[in-house]
Design a protein around this motif. Structure first.
Motif, mmCIF file in Angstrom:
data_model
loop_
_atom_site.group_PDB
_atom_site.id
_atom_site.type_symbol
_atom_site.label_atom_id
_atom_site.label_comp_id
_atom_site.label_asym_id
_atom_site.label_seq_id
_atom_site.Cartn_x
_atom_site.Cartn_y
_atom_site.Cartn_z
ATOM 1 N N LYS A 20 0.830 -1.195 0.000
ATOM 2 C CA LYS A 20 0.000 0.000 0.000
ATOM 3 C C LYS A 20 0.874 1.258 0.000
ATOM 4 O O LYS A 20 0.557 2.247 -0.657
ATOM 5 C CB LYS A 20 -0.920 0.003 1.205
ATOM 6 C CG LYS A 20 -1.912 1.131 1.190
ATOM 7 C CD LYS A 20 -2.914 0.995 2.293
ATOM 8 C CE LYS A 20 -3.945 2.104 2.189
ATOM 9 N NZ LYS A 20 -4.946 2.029 3.218
ATOM 10 N N THR A 21 1.989 1.212 0.706
ATOM 11 C CA THR A 21 2.904 2.350 0.730
ATOM 12 C C THR A 21 3.468 2.605 -0.650
ATOM 13 O O THR A 21 3.556 3.750 -1.098
ATOM 14 C CB THR A 21 4.055 2.068 1.712
ATOM 15 O OG1 THR A 21 3.505 1.728 2.980
ATOM 16 C CG2 THR A 21 4.943 3.280 1.863
ATOM 17 N N TRP A 22 3.848 1.573 -1.373
ATOM 18 C CA TRP A 22 4.420 1.739 -2.703
ATOM 19 C C TRP A 22 3.381 2.212 -3.703
ATOM 20 O O TRP A 22 3.685 2.965 -4.609
ATOM 21 C CB TRP A 22 5.056 0.438 -3.184
ATOM 22 C CG TRP A 22 6.362 0.206 -2.531
ATOM 23 C CD1 TRP A 22 6.626 -0.654 -1.513
ATOM 24 C CD2 TRP A 22 7.599 0.857 -2.823
ATOM 25 N NE1 TRP A 22 7.929 -0.591 -1.144
ATOM 26 C CE2 TRP A 22 8.566 0.328 -1.947
ATOM 27 C CE3 TRP A 22 7.986 1.831 -3.716
ATOM 28 C CZ2 TRP A 22 9.884 0.755 -1.949
ATOM 29 C CZ3 TRP A 22 9.298 2.240 -3.718
ATOM 30 C CH2 TRP A 22 10.222 1.711 -2.854
ATOM 31 N N LYS A 23 2.139 1.766 -3.565
ATOM 32 C CA LYS A 23 1.097 2.155 -4.512
ATOM 33 C C LYS A 23 0.741 3.632 -4.385
ATOM 34 O O LYS A 23 0.402 4.284 -5.354
ATOM 35 C CB LYS A 23 -0.162 1.323 -4.284
ATOM 36 C CG LYS A 23 -0.035 -0.096 -4.756
ATOM 37 C CD LYS A 23 -1.288 -0.876 -4.441
ATOM 38 C CE LYS A 23 -1.101 -2.339 -4.745
ATOM 39 N NZ LYS A 23 -2.252 -3.134 -4.326
ATOM 40 N N THR A 24 0.792 4.176 -3.185
ATOM 41 C CA THR A 24 0.395 5.556 -2.976
ATOM 42 C C THR A 24 1.580 6.513 -2.944
ATOM 43 O O THR A 24 1.389 7.711 -2.788
ATOM 44 C CB THR A 24 -0.379 5.695 -1.656
ATOM 45 O OG1 THR A 24 0.440 5.239 -0.583
ATOM 46 C CG2 THR A 24 -1.658 4.900 -1.702
ATOM 47 N N LYS A 25 2.771 6.027 -3.110
ATOM 48 C CA LYS A 25 3.951 6.881 -3.004
ATOM 49 C C LYS A 25 4.001 7.910 -4.124
ATOM 50 O O LYS A 25 4.255 9.090 -3.887
ATOM 51 C CB LYS A 25 5.217 6.024 -3.037
ATOM 52 C CG LYS A 25 6.483 6.816 -2.841
ATOM 53 C CD LYS A 25 7.690 5.919 -2.795
ATOM 54 C CE LYS A 25 8.946 6.712 -2.554
ATOM 55 N NZ LYS A 25 10.122 5.860 -2.535
ATOM 56 N N ARG A 26 3.791 7.483 -5.338
ATOM 57 C CA ARG A 26 3.897 8.380 -6.491
ATOM 58 C C ARG A 26 2.528 8.678 -7.084
ATOM 59 O O ARG A 26 2.357 8.722 -8.281
ATOM 60 C CB ARG A 26 4.811 7.753 -7.546
ATOM 61 C CG ARG A 26 6.230 7.634 -7.074
ATOM 62 C CD ARG A 26 7.093 6.975 -8.132
ATOM 63 N NE ARG A 26 8.302 6.476 -7.541
ATOM 64 C CZ ARG A 26 8.460 5.266 -7.043
ATOM 65 N NH1 ARG A 26 7.463 4.423 -7.066
ATOM 66 N NH2 ARG A 26 9.601 4.894 -6.526
ATOM 67 N N ARG A 27 1.559 8.873 -6.244
ATOM 68 C CA ARG A 27 0.184 9.094 -6.710
ATOM 69 C C ARG A 27 0.060 10.473 -7.344
ATOM 70 O O ARG A 27 0.477 11.472 -6.766
ATOM 71 C CB ARG A 27 -0.764 8.984 -5.531
ATOM 72 C CG ARG A 27 -2.199 9.134 -5.894
ATOM 73 C CD ARG A 27 -2.935 7.851 -5.615
ATOM 74 N NE ARG A 27 -4.354 8.049 -5.832
ATOM 75 C CZ ARG A 27 -4.975 7.573 -6.882
ATOM 76 N NH1 ARG A 27 -4.320 6.893 -7.775
ATOM 77 N NH2 ARG A 27 -6.255 7.748 -7.039
ATOM 78 N N ASP A 30 -5.894 12.137 -10.965
ATOM 79 C CA ASP A 30 -6.629 11.260 -11.865
ATOM 80 C C ASP A 30 -6.978 12.025 -13.143
ATOM 81 O O ASP A 30 -6.906 13.249 -13.192
ATOM 82 C CB ASP A 30 -7.900 10.759 -11.186
ATOM 83 C CG ASP A 30 -7.596 9.791 -10.054
ATOM 84 O OD1 ASP A 30 -6.612 9.033 -10.170
ATOM 85 O OD2 ASP A 30 -8.337 9.798 -9.055
#
Length: 129
Positions: A20-27, A30
């Motif tokens: 979850k940390t990696w998925k939201t790191k470079r958000r 949209d």
């Protein structure tokens, strides 16, 4: 005497779910948010920002389609030629999903295919440097 029961596991101080940390790191923004930014009134505000020293490049070099700041004009121009920018332009050609389209998909109307929007790379002023 028996063995002492081990209370904890060997994961002290480690995060349990690192995905979850990696998925939201470079958000980033949209596509529908970027479509709202591409409205001319909003686009002028984003492209002509005041100097902000907390943002990369003092908020002077901004890619409207990718929602990214760049250090200088040269890196911004290189970004316009890059593959991620071209992919983002291709994704932005389709009109954003609306509530009316969701209702038609649920059977409350007839299907209308999404429209295409004309998207071009933004113009860069040379005197920005």
């Amino acid at each position: 005497m028996g063995k002492s029961k081990q209370v904890g596991k060997h994961s002290k101080g480690k995060k349990k779910n690192i995905s979850k940390t990696w998925k939201t790191k470079r958000r980033t923004k949209d596509l529908d948010q970027i479509h709202a930014d591409m409205i001319p009134v909003n686009a002028v505000k984003l492209l002509k920002q005041d100097v902000d020293y907390d943002v990369t490049g003092c908020a002077q070099h901004y890619c409207l389609h990718c929602a990214r700041y760049f250090v200088n004009l040269k890196t911004l121009k290189e970004h316009f030629k890059s593959k991620p920018h071209k992919k983002r332009l291709k994704k932005l050609k389709e009109e954003p999903y609306t509530q009316a389209e969701a209702e038609r998909a649920a059977g409350m109307g007839s299907y209308i295919p999404p429209k295409t929007v004309e998207v071009h790379t933004q113009q860069v002023e040379e005197d920005m440097d």
